[in-house]
Design a protein around this motif. Structure first.
Motif, PDB file in Angstrom:
ATOM      1  N   VAL A   1       0.831  -1.204   0.000  1.00 40.35           N
ATOM      2  CA  VAL A   1       0.000   0.000   0.000  1.00 40.35           C
ATOM      3  C   VAL A   1       0.866   1.254   0.000  1.00 40.35           C
ATOM      4  O   VAL A   1       0.641   2.185  -0.788  1.00 40.35           O
ATOM      5  CB  VAL A   1      -0.954  -0.002   1.209  1.00 40.35           C
ATOM      6  CG1 VAL A   1      -1.635   1.357   1.370  1.00 40.35           C
ATOM      7  CG2 VAL A   1      -1.999  -1.102   1.060  1.00 40.35           C
ATOM      8  N   GLU A   2       1.882   1.289   0.845  1.00 41.57           N
ATOM      9  CA  GLU A   2       2.755   2.466   0.915  1.00 41.57           C
ATOM     10  C   GLU A   2       3.507   2.678  -0.389  1.00 41.57           C
ATOM     11  O   GLU A   2       3.700   3.813  -0.845  1.00 41.57           O
ATOM     12  CB  GLU A   2       3.732   2.332   2.088  1.00 41.57           C
ATOM     13  CG  GLU A   2       3.095   2.584   3.439  1.00 41.57           C
ATOM     14  CD  GLU A   2       2.409   3.947   3.505  1.00 41.57           C
ATOM     15  OE1 GLU A   2       3.017   4.947   3.073  1.00 41.57           O
ATOM     16  OE2 GLU A   2       1.257   4.004   3.974  1.00 41.57           O
ATOM     17  N   ALA A   3       3.955   1.584  -1.019  1.00 42.53           N
ATOM     18  CA  ALA A   3       4.678   1.696  -2.298  1.00 42.53           C
ATOM     19  C   ALA A   3       3.764   2.257  -3.383  1.00 42.53           C
ATOM     20  O   ALA A   3       4.181   3.115  -4.181  1.00 42.53           O
ATOM     21  CB  ALA A   3       5.223   0.330  -2.711  1.00 42.53           C
ATOM     22  N   LEU A   4       2.521   1.801  -3.424  1.00 39.34           N
ATOM     23  CA  LEU A   4       1.580   2.301  -4.416  1.00 39.34           C
ATOM     24  C   LEU A   4       1.243   3.770  -4.170  1.00 39.34           C
ATOM     25  O   LEU A   4       1.196   4.573  -5.112  1.00 39.34           O
ATOM     26  CB  LEU A   4       0.305   1.463  -4.406  1.00 39.34           C
ATOM     27  CG  LEU A   4       0.370   0.139  -5.165  1.00 39.34           C
ATOM     28  CD1 LEU A   4      -0.854  -0.716  -4.860  1.00 39.34           C
ATOM     29  CD2 LEU A   4       0.490   0.371  -6.662  1.00 39.34           C
ATOM     30  N   LEU A   5       1.006   4.134  -2.929  1.00 32.43           N
ATOM     31  CA  LEU A   5       0.705   5.538  -2.618  1.00 32.43           C
ATOM     32  C   LEU A   5       1.862   6.441  -3.019  1.00 32.43           C
ATOM     33  O   LEU A   5       1.652   7.532  -3.570  1.00 32.43           O
ATOM     34  CB  LEU A   5       0.398   5.682  -1.130  1.00 32.43           C
ATOM     35  CG  LEU A   5      -0.905   5.051  -0.635  1.00 32.43           C
ATOM     36  CD1 LEU A   5      -1.017   5.177   0.880  1.00 32.43           C
ATOM     37  CD2 LEU A   5      -2.118   5.699  -1.310  1.00 32.43           C
TER      38      LEU A   5
END
Length: 301
Positions: free
Chosen positions: A42-46
């Motif tokens: 999730v953090e990588a996508l954001l």
């Protein structure tokens, strides 16, 4: 003897209690590890979206590729322009006369975040004009994680699965979000016929994909006869609801990534990548929230 085979031994069996404790500890550790990995995804996508990039799976190579197009396609959030207005022309969201008629018919039940994974899986289905998809199981898993974390949302269109006189009554609010054609019950069974999903960061929304299943569901004409292909325009109806919702909630940027003939009919325009990144930063720093979905009356008058 396995841990599972020892669950029913007498409570005073210290060995069994120890095995059971170890089993639950291992289960918790696996759960923690799963949530940790999911949080990393999730953090990588954001981070990627804030930098103007988005992923797509290459069905031929099997690789996940990252894209940051130049120019970038933007869906205008301004309402349809009043033809009598003296203001200079500017990009605005366009709704055709026929689509307005479909919206006024209110034949679709519209929901949000009721069948997110079902919408994504439906978008990934093969079509006559496209035998493969950039949405594979890795993409589905990643965006479902984004949805669970509150960063991805869907809007769904439903039709009765049967004629009203033969509608099956199911347990209230039953649904199968993992199914390609989920069923929702609100007194009668409804089938998912269209949807759209995307990512939300601040006051920016990144539309990912949409789908329509015109052959599904049942709708009646004014004379009581069944409509042919009743799900026609379901994805367009979802898009109108999405744009109306984003306007109402204070979003200022709707990214649709790449321009095509389908999005052009709604007024999509392109801007240079440098301008997009400037607007993106401003939108991501703005504060808004997804909130409840409301009718689109103001946009279809």
């Amino acid at each position: 003897m396995s841990v599972f085979a020892r669950f029913h031994v007498e409570p005073n069996d210290a060995s069994a209690r120890a095995d059971t404790a170890l089993f639950h500890a291992a289960t918790r550790l696996r759960s923690v590890e799963m949530h940790r990995r999911e949080a990393q995804v999730v953090e990588a996508l954001l981070h990627a979206y804030r930098e103007g990039a988005f992923p797509m799976a290459d069905p031929r190579s099997g690789r996940i590729e990252w894209f940051s197009p130049d120019p970038r396609a933007i869906m205008p959030l301004d309402p349809p322009r009043d033809p009598e207005s003296s203001e200079p022309p500017s990009p605005h969201f366009h709704i055709s006369r026929s689509l307005r008629g479909t919206l006024r018919s209110r034949r679709f039940t519209i929901t949000t975040d009721t069948a997110f994974e079902g919408v994504v899986r439906s978008c990934a289905e093969a079509r006559p004009e496209r035998h493969d998809s950039w949405i594979d199981d890795r993409i589905i898993t990643a965006y479902t994680a984004m949805h669970r974390a509150g960063h991805a949302h869907s809007i769904e269109a439903w039709l009765p699965a049967h004629e009203p006189s033969r509608a099956a009554v199911d347990p209230p609010s039953y649904r199968d979000p993992a199914s390609v054609t989920p069923v929702l019950s609100t007194g009668q069974s409804l089938v998912l016929v269209g949807g759209i999903y995307g990512v939300s960061i601040g006051a920016a929304f990144f539309a990912e994909s949409m789908f329509c299943r015109p052959e599904l569901g049942v709708a009646l004409r004014g004379d009581g006869a069944a409509m042919p292909r009743p799900g026609t325009d379901a994805s367009k109806v979802c898009l109108v609801h999405l744009v109306s919702h984003l306007r109402r909630r204070g979003y200022i940027l709707m990214d649709v990534q790449l321009r095509n003939d389908h999005t052009d009919q709604f007024g999509v325009y392109e801007i240079p990548r440098t301008e997009y990144l400037r607007r993106l930063q401003h939108a991501c720093e703005a504060d808004t929230s997804w909130g409840p979905l409301e009718p689109v009356d103001a946009m279809i008058r």
